[in-house]
Design an enzyme around this catalytic site. Structure first.
Site, PDB file in Angstrom:
ATOM      1  N   HIS A   1      -1.906  11.956 -26.708  1.00 35.92           N
ATOM      2  CA  HIS A   1      -2.174  10.595 -26.238  1.00 35.92           C
ATOM      3  C   HIS A   1      -2.942   9.804 -27.297  1.00 35.92           C
ATOM      4  CE1 HIS A   1      -1.727  11.410 -21.610  1.00 35.92           C
ATOM      5  NE2 HIS A   1      -0.586  11.446 -22.251  1.00 35.92           N
TER       6      HIS A   1
ATOM      7  N   LYS B   1       2.547  11.705 -10.374  1.00 36.34           N
ATOM      8  CA  LYS B   1       1.659  10.878 -11.202  1.00 36.34           C
ATOM      9  C   LYS B   1       2.415   9.628 -11.608  1.00 36.34           C
ATOM     10  CE  LYS B   1      -1.470  14.072 -13.516  1.00 36.34           C
ATOM     11  NZ  LYS B   1      -1.859  14.598 -14.843  1.00 36.34           N
TER      12      LYS B   1
ATOM     13  N   GLU C   1       8.206  19.167 -23.828  1.00 36.68           N
ATOM     14  CA  GLU C   1       7.559  19.421 -22.526  1.00 36.68           C
ATOM     15  C   GLU C   1       8.079  20.724 -21.904  1.00 36.68           C
ATOM     16  OE1 GLU C   1       4.986  17.687 -21.490  1.00 36.68           O
ATOM     17  OE2 GLU C   1       5.241  15.536 -21.842  1.00 36.68           O
TER      18      GLU C   1
ATOM     19  N   HIS D   1       6.508  10.006 -26.879  1.00 38.81           N
ATOM     20  CA  HIS D   1       5.588  10.845 -26.116  1.00 38.81           C
ATOM     21  C   HIS D   1       5.810  12.343 -26.369  1.00 38.81           C
ATOM     22  CE1 HIS D   1       2.914  12.097 -22.913  1.00 38.81           C
ATOM     23  NE2 HIS D   1       3.885  12.827 -22.405  1.00 38.81           N
TER      24      HIS D   1
ATOM     25  N   HIS E   1      -1.891  17.207 -24.704  1.00 39.48           N
ATOM     26  CA  HIS E   1      -1.867  15.786 -24.371  1.00 39.48           C
ATOM     27  C   HIS E   1      -3.099  15.018 -24.832  1.00 39.48           C
ATOM     28  CE1 HIS E   1       1.643  16.963 -22.172  1.00 39.48           C
ATOM     29  NE2 HIS E   1       1.823  15.777 -21.649  1.00 39.48           N
TER      30      HIS E   1
ATOM     31  N   ARG F   1       0.812  -1.240   0.000  1.00 36.51           N
ATOM     32  CA  ARG F   1       0.000   0.000   0.000  1.00 36.51           C
ATOM     33  C   ARG F   1       0.839   1.280   0.000  1.00 36.51           C
ATOM     34  NH1 ARG F   1      -2.997  -3.006   3.771  1.00 36.51           N
ATOM     35  NH2 ARG F   1      -4.739  -4.074   2.751  1.00 36.51           N
TER      36      ARG F   1
ATOM     37  N   GLU G   1      -4.897  17.155  -9.306  1.00 37.37           N
ATOM     38  CA  GLU G   1      -5.487  17.607 -10.578  1.00 37.37           C
ATOM     39  C   GLU G   1      -6.992  17.812 -10.485  1.00 37.37           C
ATOM     40  OE1 GLU G   1      -3.646  16.066 -14.255  1.00 37.37           O
ATOM     41  OE2 GLU G   1      -5.666  16.104 -15.093  1.00 37.37           O
TER      42      GLU G   1
ATOM     43  N   LYS H   1       6.345  23.570 -12.615  1.00 40.91           N
ATOM     44  CA  LYS H   1       5.566  22.376 -12.260  1.00 40.91           C
ATOM     45  C   LYS H   1       5.374  22.301 -10.750  1.00 40.91           C
ATOM     46  CE  LYS H   1       4.470  17.645 -13.046  1.00 40.91           C
ATOM     47  NZ  LYS H   1       4.511  16.487 -13.897  1.00 40.91           N
TER      48      LYS H   1
ATOM     49  N   ARG I   1      -3.906  22.125 -12.291  1.00 40.98           N
ATOM     50  CA  ARG I   1      -2.842  21.186 -12.701  1.00 40.98           C
ATOM     51  C   ARG I   1      -3.152  20.617 -14.086  1.00 40.98           C
ATOM     52  NH1 ARG I   1       0.256  16.206  -9.585  1.00 40.98           N
ATOM     53  NH2 ARG I   1       1.385  15.534 -11.445  1.00 40.98           N
TER      54      ARG I   1
ATOM     55  N   ASN J   1      -1.627  19.418 -19.116  1.00 42.09           N
ATOM     56  CA  ASN J   1      -1.981  18.466 -20.174  1.00 42.09           C
ATOM     57  C   ASN J   1      -2.169  19.150 -21.532  1.00 42.09           C
ATOM     58  OD1 ASN J   1      -1.995  16.285 -18.369  1.00 42.09           O
ATOM     59  ND2 ASN J   1      -4.036  16.848 -17.665  1.00 42.09           N
TER      60      ASN J   1
HETATM   61  P1  NAD Z   1      11.530   6.719 -22.021  1.00 42.37           P
HETATM   62  O1  NAD Z   1      11.512   6.457 -20.589  1.00 42.37           O
HETATM   63  O2  NAD Z   1      11.002   5.688 -22.950  1.00 42.37           O
HETATM   64  O3  NAD Z   1      13.021   7.090 -22.444  1.00 42.37           O
HETATM   65  C1  NAD Z   1      13.311   7.352 -23.780  1.00 42.37           C
HETATM   66  C2  NAD Z   1      14.448   6.471 -24.314  1.00 42.37           C
HETATM   67  O4  NAD Z   1      15.692   6.961 -23.837  1.00 42.37           O
HETATM   68  C3  NAD Z   1      14.388   5.012 -23.876  1.00 42.37           C
HETATM   69  O5  NAD Z   1      14.824   4.211 -24.935  1.00 42.37           O
HETATM   70  C4  NAD Z   1      15.391   4.953 -22.723  1.00 42.37           C
HETATM   71  O6  NAD Z   1      15.904   3.665 -22.568  1.00 42.37           O
HETATM   72  C5  NAD Z   1      16.443   5.906 -23.206  1.00 42.37           C
HETATM   73  N1  NAD Z   1      17.236   6.554 -22.183  1.00 42.37           N
HETATM   74  C6  NAD Z   1      16.793   7.093 -21.038  1.00 42.37           C
HETATM   75  N2  NAD Z   1      17.782   7.766 -20.420  1.00 42.37           N
HETATM   76  C7  NAD Z   1      18.890   7.616 -21.179  1.00 42.37           C
HETATM   77  C8  NAD Z   1      20.214   8.098 -21.077  1.00 42.37           C
HETATM   78  N3  NAD Z   1      20.585   8.927 -20.112  1.00 42.37           N
HETATM   79  N4  NAD Z   1      21.098   7.719 -22.029  1.00 42.37           N
HETATM   80  C9  NAD Z   1      20.705   6.918 -23.068  1.00 42.37           C
HETATM   81  N5  NAD Z   1      19.441   6.476 -23.241  1.00 42.37           N
HETATM   82  C10 NAD Z   1      18.551   6.833 -22.304  1.00 42.37           C
HETATM   83  O7  NAD Z   1      10.704   8.057 -22.384  1.00 42.37           O
HETATM   84  P2  NAD Z   1      10.593   9.494 -21.723  1.00 42.37           P
HETATM   85  O8  NAD Z   1      10.439  10.416 -22.859  1.00 42.37           O
HETATM   86  O9  NAD Z   1      11.646   9.742 -20.729  1.00 42.37           O
HETATM   87  O10 NAD Z   1       9.217   9.397 -20.910  1.00 42.37           O
HETATM   88  C11 NAD Z   1       7.996   9.225 -21.571  1.00 42.37           C
HETATM   89  C12 NAD Z   1       7.017   8.637 -20.590  1.00 42.37           C
HETATM   90  O11 NAD Z   1       6.809   9.554 -19.533  1.00 42.37           O
HETATM   91  C13 NAD Z   1       5.656   8.350 -21.176  1.00 42.37           C
HETATM   92  O12 NAD Z   1       5.227   7.103 -20.763  1.00 42.37           O
HETATM   93  C14 NAD Z   1       4.778   9.427 -20.594  1.00 42.37           C
HETATM   94  O13 NAD Z   1       3.438   9.026 -20.487  1.00 42.37           O
HETATM   95  C15 NAD Z   1       5.421   9.630 -19.258  1.00 42.37           C
HETATM   96  N6  NAD Z   1       5.143  10.935 -18.645  1.00 42.37           N
HETATM   97  C16 NAD Z   1       4.697  10.932 -17.367  1.00 42.37           C
HETATM   98  C17 NAD Z   1       4.460  12.123 -16.731  1.00 42.37           C
HETATM   99  C18 NAD Z   1       4.028  12.131 -15.302  1.00 42.37           C
HETATM  100  O14 NAD Z   1       3.675  13.181 -14.791  1.00 42.37           O
HETATM  101  N7  NAD Z   1       4.082  11.008 -14.617  1.00 42.37           N
HETATM  102  C19 NAD Z   1       4.686  13.330 -17.399  1.00 42.37           C
HETATM  103  C20 NAD Z   1       5.161  13.289 -18.705  1.00 42.37           C
HETATM  104  C21 NAD Z   1       5.396  12.074 -19.319  1.00 42.37           C
HETATM  105  N1  GLY Z   2       2.372  15.676 -16.825  1.00 39.28           N
HETATM  106  C1  GLY Z   2       1.140  16.189 -16.326  1.00 39.28           C
HETATM  107  C2  GLY Z   2       1.082  16.258 -14.842  1.00 39.28           C
HETATM  108  O1  GLY Z   2       2.002  15.908 -14.152  1.00 39.28           O
HETATM  109  O2  GLY Z   2       0.078  16.655 -14.321  1.00 39.28           O
END
Ligand code: NAD
Ligand code: GLY
Length: 373
Positions: A260, A151, A193, A278, A256, A129, A245, A235, A249, A253
């Site tokens: 998405h 998130k 972003e 993304h 998005h 939990r 949210e 942020k 907040r 998006n």
């Molecule tokens: P990702 O985690 O897929 O990373 C992108 C690529 O870069 C991958 O192939 C990874 O292996 C590689 N990589 C990462 N760090 C590296 C480094 N230092 N050197 C070499 N390669 C490296 O993608 P991302 O763009 O980081 O994240 C996208 C994800 O984040 C999506 O799933 C999206 O929905 C999520 N997201 C979440 C929030 C949130 O608030 N939780 C906000 C924005 C995006």
């Molecule tokens: N990436 C959108 C949020 O964190 O609310």
């Protein structure tokens, strides 16, 4: 010749019920004492992916063992890519916590991009939990967005981030030196972003980005650190006001709902090069959101064009990939978390730097923008 001074370490605080700090700077992953100070118990699981673990996990693990010799440490490494942010991998991560014998004071260390951060954070939210997660973002996108704000989620084939929880990290350490190994395409995805914060909150940040676009694309440490710190400050501010949210907040998006829909319709194929990742999908989505704002008479076309031009300059796509039908994208948007009982809800803008939530947008207008986009 004297060596250049290292860029300053930045610190951004996120206030709220469980406040935490985001530290930003080169070499933070090597500062094991700092990271170890965040571990409350004696169990820690490093979650990473197949690109990041070979580069950084050994050094982190060795440094942590040296700093805390009694630590019981294990590793769960998932294959890279959005299409791995699944319930199945989430289950494997929980199995890794079970094998570790992780107790309620355990810590999950999320070492990677947003995929790792979201999945590891969700596992931490659910194990017994809720145990601590420390975010160690290694992509620009994760440093400016996903590691902050709590998130966490995994995707379903029917939609992105549909299963998840709010679970703020105990701390965030963004080691900007890791950006040196990041593929250029992923750096650009993170810049989408970054642009988002200027688009929704502050057009003077768009001015700054226009002035520093070349330095950012070249991976200049000082420019990137400034962009990260400023993005995290925007942020942190909104997340502190509205952690769950229920209000503004949702402005984060921007782009998005469209983005998405594109990602889901493409089957999360960004990692294989067969689709947008993304950040790229968000770039296209922001242009569409700006154009929808113009179509609704909220904002002028010049603002939309300014945004498109900046994203293009940053090497990001600004048009919908060929082969995606407007009707199919609209159907995807109906399942997006941002839709509500009154129908589709979009984050639009009155002008660059001033976004707002708009409900009840007519399907016809959305289809028109999609067809032109
Ligand atoms: P990702 O985690 O897929 O990373 C992108 C690529 O870069 C991958 O192939 C990874 O292996 C590689 N990589 C990462 N760090 C590296 C480094 N230092 N050197 C070499 N390669 C490296 O993608 P991302 O763009 O980081 O994240 C996208 C994800 O984040 C999506 O799933 C999206 O929905 C999520 N997201 C979440 C929030 C949130 O608030 N939780 C906000 C924005 C995006
Ligand atoms: N990436 C959108 C949020 O964190 O609310």
């Amino acid at each position: 010749m004297t060596a250049p001074l290292p860029p300053a370490l930045h610190r951004v605080k996120v206030s709220g019920d469980a406040p935490y700090a985001i530290e930003i700077g080169p070499g933070l992953l090597g500062e094991a004492e700092r990271i170890a100070a965040q571990l409350r118990g004696r169990h820690a699981l490093i979650v990473s992916d197949g690109h990041v673990a070979p580069l950084y996990a050994d050094a982190l693990e060795n440094a942590l063992r040296a700093a805390r010799p009694n630590l019981t440490l294990a590793r769960y490494v998932l294959p890279p890519g959005e299409h791995e942010k699944t319930l199945a991998r989430f289950g494997e991560c929980l199995d890794a916590l079970a094998r570790l014998g992780a107790t309620r004071d355990a810590t999950v260390l999320a070492l990677g991009g947003g995929v790792v951060g979201d999945l590891a954070g969700f596992a931490a939210a659910c194990w017994m939990r809720g145990v601590d997660v420390v975010q160690l973002p290694t992509t620009l996108l994760a440093m400016v967005d996903s590691s902050v704000g709590g998130k966490t989620a995994v995707d379903l084939p029917s939609g992105k981030n549909l299963v998840g929880a709010f679970h703020p990290p105990r701390a965030v350490f963004a080691d900007t030196a890791t950006l040196r190994s990041l593929p250029a395409r992923e750096l650009r995805a993170g810049l989408a972003e970054v642009v988002k914060y200027g688009a929704i909150f502050d057009d003077s940040f768009l001015d700054w980005l226009e002035a520093h676009a070349d330095a950012l694309l070249a991976g200049d440490d000082a420019a990137l650190s400034q962009a990260i710190a400023r993005s995290c400050a925007y942020k942190a501010d909104v997340v502190a006001r509205d952690p769950y949210e229920r209000g503004d907040r949702a402005l984060l998006n921007f782009g998005h709902t469209f983005g998405h829909a594109i990602e889901t319709e493409q089957g999360y194929a960004g990692a294989t090069g067969d689709g947008l990742n993304h950040g790229e999908a968000v770039a296209v989505g922001m242009v569409l959101a700006a154009r929808l704002s113009t179509a609704l008479g909220l904002a002028g076309a010049a603002d939309a064009e300014r945004l498109r031009a900046l994203l293009e300059r940053l090497g990001l796509p600004t048009t919908i990939p060929a082969g995606l039908s407007p009707q199919a994208l609209l159907a995807r948007m109906r399942l997006d978390k941002k839709a509500d009982a009154s129908g589709l809800r979009f984050i639009l803008w009155d002008r660059a730097g001033l976004a707002r939530i708009v409900s009840g947008v007519a399907d016809d207008l959305v289809l028109q923008v999609l067809a032109a986009g």
